[in-house]
Design an enzyme around this catalytic site. Structure first.
Site: not given
Lengths: 150, 150
Positions: A54, A56, A84, A87
């Protein structure tokens, strides 16, 4: 354009670039305590065959690598979408000072929805959280991406 | 030694190797649907300057890389300690079929404690969860590690 606006603008640029690569359009930027951009990334889960890639996570890993440390105290993270749970927990583990995010994510979010990762005693560092910045642009990008795939 | 016992034994070996490297002793193994060990890893957050380099994340990333896919349906993950919210969410994102873990983690866990990542509508894949396997050995490793650092 203020410094704050420009950080979210850079995160949105990363989100757009992710969409162009066929990835879910989310972008993130890590900013060091002196205001420099330490790392910027967009989603690359498909390209890297990595469910953890992801925006992040990639930005935090890169900033940590450059800092030579697994912690980034005093750093801020700007991201176009509510993180999420994965993260959010990584943001906490990295000791990020402030989290700025754009659109809320009712479906997958883990900050103000669902797992609410920062709101438990098992979370040992809670960043300051600011939401809603650039939310309209972030949402429009996501909407366009998922409509285009139908 | 049964196949199941041997998978947790391998995870414990990885945890011991992590302790020898000065890392928090947690180990993880990803097992493919045909019973082969797809990847095994221990914590490397300090070595890699990466707050996301938990045993589970490293094992999942390696298994995904080898599979050329961001998803591992039908794969099992064995880990010596209850996953934190970051790892639990990664396990869900990777579509791991069954999660076997050793010791519970009251302080940092995100499966049966705190964020309880699998127990929200924002979690779109919940593995079958089996706990307590090899818990005594996993706990003894952690206790020895943290006592040695005081």
């Amino acid at each position: 354009m203020s410094r704050f606006t420009s950080h979210m603008a850079l995160a949105l640029d990363q989100a757009r670039a992710a969409a162009d690569r066929g990835e879910v359009p989310v972008g993130a930027v890590v900013v060091s305590p002196d205001g420099r951009v330490a790392a910027a990334a967009g989603n690359r889960t498909r390209e890297l065959s990595d469910p953890t890639a992801h925006a992040e996570i990639l930005a935090i890993r890169e900033a940590c690598r450059l800092a030579g440390s697994e912690r980034l105290p005093g750093h801020d993270l700007w991201v176009t979408l509510e993180p999420c749970p994965m993260c959010a927990a990584a943001i906490s583990a990295a000791r990020i000072g402030r989290l700025y995010y754009g659109a809320s994510d009712v479906r997958m979010g883990g900050v103000e929805h669902g797992a609410r990762v920062f709101d438990h005693p098992q979370c040992h560092h809670r960043p300051q959280v600011y939401d809603g910045l650039g939310a309209d642009q972030a949402r429009a990008l996501l909407r366009g991406f998922f409509q285009g795939r139908r």
